[in-house]
Design an enzyme around this catalytic site. Structure first.
Site, PDB file in Angstrom:
ATOM      1  N   ASP A  58      -2.984   2.409  25.196  1.00 13.59           N
ATOM      2  CA  ASP A  58      -3.307   3.069  26.464  1.00 13.59           C
ATOM      3  C   ASP A  58      -2.786   2.218  27.617  1.00 13.59           C
ATOM      4  O   ASP A  58      -3.156   1.059  27.747  1.00 13.59           O
ATOM      5  CB  ASP A  58      -4.837   3.230  26.541  1.00 13.59           C
TER       6      ASP A  58
ATOM      7  N   ASN B  85      -3.002   3.093  31.011  1.00 12.96           N
ATOM      8  CA  ASN B  85      -3.600   3.293  32.340  1.00 12.96           C
ATOM      9  C   ASN B  85      -5.126   3.301  32.341  1.00 12.96           C
ATOM     10  O   ASN B  85      -5.745   3.768  33.287  1.00 12.96           O
ATOM     11  CB  ASN B  85      -3.074   4.589  32.968  1.00 12.96           C
TER      12      ASN B  85
ATOM     13  N   ASP C 268      -7.436   5.005  30.797  1.00 13.75           N
ATOM     14  CA  ASP C 268      -8.288   6.195  30.665  1.00 13.75           C
ATOM     15  C   ASP C 268      -8.825   6.362  29.236  1.00 13.75           C
ATOM     16  O   ASP C 268      -9.450   7.370  28.910  1.00 13.75           O
ATOM     17  CB  ASP C 268      -7.553   7.467  31.121  1.00 13.75           C
TER      18      ASP C 268
ATOM     19  N   ASP D 174      -0.884   6.578  25.259  1.00 11.18           N
ATOM     20  CA  ASP D 174       0.088   7.379  26.002  1.00 11.18           C
ATOM     21  C   ASP D 174       1.501   6.852  25.783  1.00 11.18           C
ATOM     22  O   ASP D 174       1.706   5.836  25.120  1.00 11.18           O
ATOM     23  CB  ASP D 174      -0.279   7.397  27.500  1.00 11.18           C
TER      24      ASP D 174
ATOM     25  N   ASP E 238       7.420  15.212  15.892  1.00 18.95           N
ATOM     26  CA  ASP E 238       6.556  15.956  14.971  1.00 18.95           C
ATOM     27  C   ASP E 238       6.433  17.360  15.540  1.00 18.95           C
ATOM     28  O   ASP E 238       5.962  17.540  16.664  1.00 18.95           O
ATOM     29  CB  ASP E 238       5.175  15.267  14.933  1.00 18.95           C
TER      30      ASP E 238
ATOM     31  N   ASP F 130       5.539  19.959  10.603  1.00 17.38           N
ATOM     32  CA  ASP F 130       4.138  20.080  10.236  1.00 17.38           C
ATOM     33  C   ASP F 130       3.873  21.384   9.487  1.00 17.38           C
ATOM     34  O   ASP F 130       4.384  22.430   9.881  1.00 17.38           O
ATOM     35  CB  ASP F 130       3.324  20.062  11.546  1.00 17.38           C
TER      36      ASP F 130
ATOM     37  N   GLU G 175       6.146  18.722   5.753  1.00 15.92           N
ATOM     38  CA  GLU G 175       4.819  18.508   5.176  1.00 15.92           C
ATOM     39  C   GLU G 175       4.552  19.666   4.214  1.00 15.92           C
ATOM     40  O   GLU G 175       4.375  20.796   4.641  1.00 15.92           O
ATOM     41  CB  GLU G 175       3.762  18.476   6.269  1.00 15.92           C
TER      42      GLU G 175
ATOM     43  N   HIS H 159      -2.084   9.938   9.432  1.00 14.76           N
ATOM     44  CA  HIS H 159      -3.190  10.265  10.335  1.00 14.76           C
ATOM     45  C   HIS H 159      -4.191  11.242   9.732  1.00 14.76           C
ATOM     46  O   HIS H 159      -5.193  11.551  10.366  1.00 14.76           O
ATOM     47  CB  HIS H 159      -2.619  10.843  11.625  1.00 14.76           C
ATOM     48  N   ASP H 160      -3.892  11.777   8.547  1.00 18.84           N
ATOM     49  CA  ASP H 160      -4.806  12.727   7.900  1.00 18.84           C
ATOM     50  C   ASP H 160      -5.547  12.111   6.718  1.00 18.84           C
ATOM     51  O   ASP H 160      -6.323  12.793   6.050  1.00 18.84           O
ATOM     52  CB  ASP H 160      -4.025  13.942   7.369  1.00 18.84           C
TER      53      ASP H 160
HETATM   54  C1  GLC Z   1      -0.966  18.912   9.453  1.00 18.15           C
HETATM   55  C2  GLC Z   1      -1.224  17.707  10.318  1.00 18.15           C
HETATM   56  C3  GLC Z   1      -2.668  17.669  10.676  1.00 18.15           C
HETATM   57  C4  GLC Z   1      -3.004  18.929  11.432  1.00 18.15           C
HETATM   58  C5  GLC Z   1      -2.567  20.186  10.674  1.00 18.15           C
HETATM   59  C6  GLC Z   1      -2.572  21.371  11.551  1.00 18.15           C
HETATM   60  O1  GLC Z   1      -1.634  18.858   8.258  1.00 18.15           O
HETATM   61  O2  GLC Z   1      -0.777  16.546   9.688  1.00 18.15           O
HETATM   62  O3  GLC Z   1      -3.028  16.542  11.400  1.00 18.15           O
HETATM   63  O4  GLC Z   1      -4.375  18.986  11.671  1.00 18.15           O
HETATM   64  O5  GLC Z   1      -1.272  20.076  10.152  1.00 18.15           O
HETATM   65  O6  GLC Z   1      -1.515  21.315  12.474  1.00 18.15           O
HETATM   66 CA    CA Z   2      -3.786   6.576  28.895  1.00 19.29          CA
END
Ligand code: GLC
Ligand code: CA
Length: 562
Positions: free
Chosen positions: A21, A23, A25, A29, A98, A199, A256, A331-332
């Site tokens: 981050d 700034n 908040d 970013d 992405d 995605d 994906e 991230h999932d």
């Molecule tokens: C993919 C992404 C996930 C998102 C989902 C819906 O699985 O990796 O984070 O929630 O698609 O877009």
């Molecule tokens: Ca920020």
């Protein structure tokens, strides 16, 4: 071996909201990312994959896009984006975007028009149906719990959303949708981006007629993946996208695609298919799920023999025919070291062992932010501290079914996507140096011990180990292109394999657990002349390579000229 830059690359994944981050908040970013590019360059990665940064109301952290050609307010401006791209290129790295083509946000202008009336020209940009017998049009269950259908009073119809109700699915049967999406992809390519992660791309086509899925238990909704995953027409649509748009650029693409094995993956990534360069497969991500039917939340212990079977199958089937994307975290998913290693007693050696694994398979290795310093899962006490829409929906659903708080939280601690989404741990100052404000999601309390500053200073850290692995990849073609062969398929603790390219051979020995098994050198392999390229422990003086007692989570990579 058909050399390509994206085969020789290492990818680093950034989840922007949690990276840095700039700034105060509390939200990561683009300027924050820019301020850390020197760090990534030092690590040695080639490609930076940035999760969605488009305009979005953020119900699913940017995977709900309301404008594909603009930047999320919280993340910055298009000017910041252009600067980011420039700064990445200046450092000799590349940027992979992405892109979410399966659905948009419910706030996207197309959807606002679409829901307005049945005659709106944008009505067919989405999938609308009348209800059936007082309920939704069919029994499919959403990825994020409940029905895939949301009733809309305005026009007395339902719209389809495979993910949350804030993510209506686009109608790929409509040529206008395709044209608009193509234009948009081309627009980003003209800007100079170097690739895309597509995605949920396996789901852009749904079974004709949207029929009910089989429902042996007569539940209101059922997992109906086969109705909307990897259907034949997905390939026609991807080839079309490739021929019309992607073909003209030297880029890297990864899709994906859950729910497939390597043979089916070849339909996406097989040489000559004109679709994608690689796909993310999910077979190993379900190793610790009780069954596909119960979804990911029902955790069970995983078996190394199964992991070997799955990974070996992908290695063998794709060799010389396609290309793998190798990962243990994103991230999932939960943090890799908490899931496949030991984040309590052997965090450092087990994180290094797992890194050795991912970086010595055939395919492109992916590092998820924080993996390179061994960041771990988090266990917040209360559901109120969680932010992930999937987790919150799961919690609600289970509570309404009468499941105990304790049982739900156990599953959340193991599998919630927020495990991987806590802010990046940069230093030992407040909030791990991620923000000077209140972070959008709390920092993992172990940041005093696990952080970048500490890792960079300590030459024996996980960070430096990653750096070395990446450097080795640049030096030895056999790491990139060598053919994989599994040794000891039935050993319950050791995962060992060779990789061979012309007159060079790697031997990789990985102890996946905390005990001390003995690795017996296969008879046909002569330890004479084996050079140790990397290991997470100092080799013992005078040790006997033919019978090697491994330390907990020990990893070794040997190179031999044949
Ligand atoms: C993919 C992404 C996930 C998102 C989902 C819906 O699985 O990796 O984070 O929630 O698609 O877009
Ligand atoms: Ca920020």
């Amino acid at each position: 071996m058909n050399p390509k830059w994206w085969k020789e690359s290492v990818v680093y994944q950034i989840y922007p909201i949690s990276f840095m981050d700039s700034n105060g908040d509390g939200i990561g970013d683009l300027r924050g990312i820019i301020s850390k590019l020197d760090y990534l360059q030092d690590l040695g990665v080639d490609v930076i994959w940035v999760c969605p940064i488009y305009k979005s109301p953020n119900h699913d952290n940017g995977y709900d896009i309301s404008d594909y050609c603009d930047i999320m307010d919280e993340f910055g401006t298009m000017g910041d984006f252009d600067l980011l791209l420039k700064e990445i290129h200046l450092r000799g790295m590349k940027l992979m975007m992405d892109l979410v083509l399966n659905h948009t946000s419910h706030k996207h202008a197309w959807f606002l028009d679409s829901r307005r009336s049945k005659d709106d020209p944008k009505r067919d940009f989405y999938i609308w149906r009348k209800g059936k017998g007082g309920g939704p049009p069919n029994n499919w269950e959403s990825y994020f719990s409940g029905s895939v259908w949301e009733y809309d009073q305005e026009t007395d119809e339902y719209y389809l959303h495979l993910y949350s109700k804030y993510q209506p699915d686009l109608n790929w049967e409509n040529p206008q949708v395709i044209e608009k999406l193509h234009e948009m992809v081309a627009w980003w390519l003209k800007k100079g981006v170097d690739g895309f992660r597509f995605d949920a791309i396996a789901h852009i086509v749904k079974q004709q007629g949207l029929p009910d899925a089989e429902n042996p238990h007569q539940r209101p909704t059922v997992r109906a993946y086969e109705m909307f995953s990897n259907l034949d027409d997905v390939h026609t649509l991807l080839q079309n996208l490739y021929d019309k748009v992607l073909y003209f650029y030297d880029i890297m693409t990864v899709g994906e695609t859950s729910g497939l094995g390597p043979e089916e993956a070849l339909d996406y990534v097989g040489d000559g298919r004109r679709e994608l360069n690689m796909t993310f497969q999910f077979e190993h991500m379900f190793l610790d799920a009780a069954s596909a039917g119960s979804g990911k939340w029902d955790a069970v212990p995983w078996s190394l023999i199964e992991l070997k079977k799955i990974m070996s199958n992908w290695q063998i089937v794709l060799h010389n025919r396609g290309w793998n994307a190798n990962y243990l975290c994103n991230h999932d998913q939960p943090r890799a070291v908490s899931r496949f290693g030991d984040d309590v007693v052997c965090r450092v050696p087990s994180a290094k062992m797992l890194a050795t694994f991912i970086h010595t398979l055939e395919g492109t290795p992916y590092i998820y932010q924080g993996e390179e310093i061994g960041m771990t899962n988090v266990a917040f006490d209360s559901i109120d501290e969680y932010r992930d829409v999937e987790t919150l929906n799961y919690y609600e659903e289970k509570r309404s079914q009468g499941v105990s708080e304790e049982e739900i939280m156990r599953a959340v601690h193991k599998k919630s996507r927020d495990n991987a989404r806590t802010p990046m741990q940069w230093d030992a100052t407040e909030n791990a140096g991620f923000t000077t404000g209140d972070p959008w999601l709390s920092v993992n309390s172990n940041y005093m011990e696990i952080n970048v500053v500490r890792a960079v200073k300590d030459h024996d850290s996980i960070f430096h180990y990653y750096k070395k692995l990446i450097q080795l990849r640049k030096k030895h073609k056999v790491i990139v292109y060598g053919e994989y062969k599994l040794l000891l398929p039935l050993h319950e603790e050791i995962y060992a394999y060779t990789r061979t390219l012309e007159n060079e051979q790697l031997l990789i020995i990985l102890n996946f657990f905390g005990r001390e098994p003995v690795f017996e050198m296969p008879e046909e392999m002569d330890p004479q002349g084996m050079e140790l390229l990397i290991s997470n422990f100092e080799p013992k003086k005078g040790e006997d390579l033919t019978r090697l007692k491994l330390r907990p989570y020990e990893a070794r990579v040997y190179l031999k000229r044949l």
